[in-house]
Design an enzyme around this catalytic site. Structure first.
Site, mmCIF file in Angstrom:
data_model
loop_
_atom_site.group_PDB
_atom_site.id
_atom_site.type_symbol
_atom_site.label_atom_id
_atom_site.label_comp_id
_atom_site.label_asym_id
_atom_site.label_seq_id
_atom_site.Cartn_x
_atom_site.Cartn_y
_atom_site.Cartn_z
ATOM 1 N N ASP A 217 -45.956 -6.898 -15.725
ATOM 2 C CA ASP A 217 -44.886 -7.715 -16.316
ATOM 3 C C ASP A 217 -45.074 -9.187 -15.944
ATOM 4 O OD1 ASP A 217 -43.685 -5.357 -17.270
ATOM 5 O OD2 ASP A 217 -42.353 -5.210 -15.531
ATOM 6 N N ASP B 167 -42.174 0.423 -11.743
ATOM 7 C CA ASP B 167 -41.747 -0.902 -11.295
ATOM 8 C C ASP B 167 -41.495 -0.854 -9.792
ATOM 9 O OD1 ASP B 167 -41.893 -2.165 -13.761
ATOM 10 O OD2 ASP B 167 -39.800 -1.769 -14.253
#
EC number: 3.4.23.36
Length: 171
Positions: free
Chosen positions: A146, A128
């Site tokens: 995402d 991330d």
């Protein structure tokens, strides 16, 4: 022509190029982040007063859901991603390519899901790097995969509302 007799070219599977594009972009960005950024908060890059680039490992699902568990969730989320990807590909096969809205939504979800599965299998975690915040509150870090999963899901939800409005009323 019934949906089951659509050729591959006529079916929504024509839109899988978008899933491939999302996957390639996601993996490329993650590799750039891993190769060029230091890990963790101390190495963040402050971009805007509400946004940082931040390299972190996510052992959970989107937005760090279940990331504090002992590792079982890696395989659970991988399995869920395979099932959802298969289901969406099946639906794309039955949809005509001209149903752009749904095919784009499904392709965005597939591309994002495959990108995160790749990370889980290869690294044991998802990379991330997007950190949005307001004051001292930070939304959990996330990535392109995402984002495309959320956009695709939102498109499916919106389509449900659109379909209800266009259905004829029954008296």
């Amino acid at each position: 022509m019934s949906n089951s007799s659509l050729t591959l070219k006529q079916s929504g599977l024509r839109w899988l190029w978008l899933a491939l594009l999302v996957f390639i972009a996601d993996i490329t960005i993650k590799l750039i982040v891993m190769d060029n950024m230091g890990y963790g908060w101390a190495n963040r890059i402050e971009v805007l007063p509400f946004f940082n680039l931040l390299y972190v490992h996510n052992y959970g699902a989107a937005f760090s859901f279940l990331s504090d568990q002992e590792g079982w969730q890696r395989w659970l989320f991988t399995g869920i991603a395979f099932v959802v990807t298969g289901m969406l590909a099946y639906w794309m096969r039955r949809l005509p390519a001209s149903d752009k809205w749904n095919n784009i939504a499904y392709a965005l979800i597939i591309g994002g899901a495959v990108g995160n599965v790749f990370d889980r299998i290869v690294h044991g975690f998802v990379v991330d790097y997007l950190d949005f915040y307001w004051g001292t509150y930070h939304w959990p870090a996330f990535n392109l995969a995402d984002s495309t999963i959320c956009i695709g899901a939102a498109m499916i939800i919106l389509d449900g509302f659109r379909a209800k409005k266009s259905a004829p009323s029954q008296s």
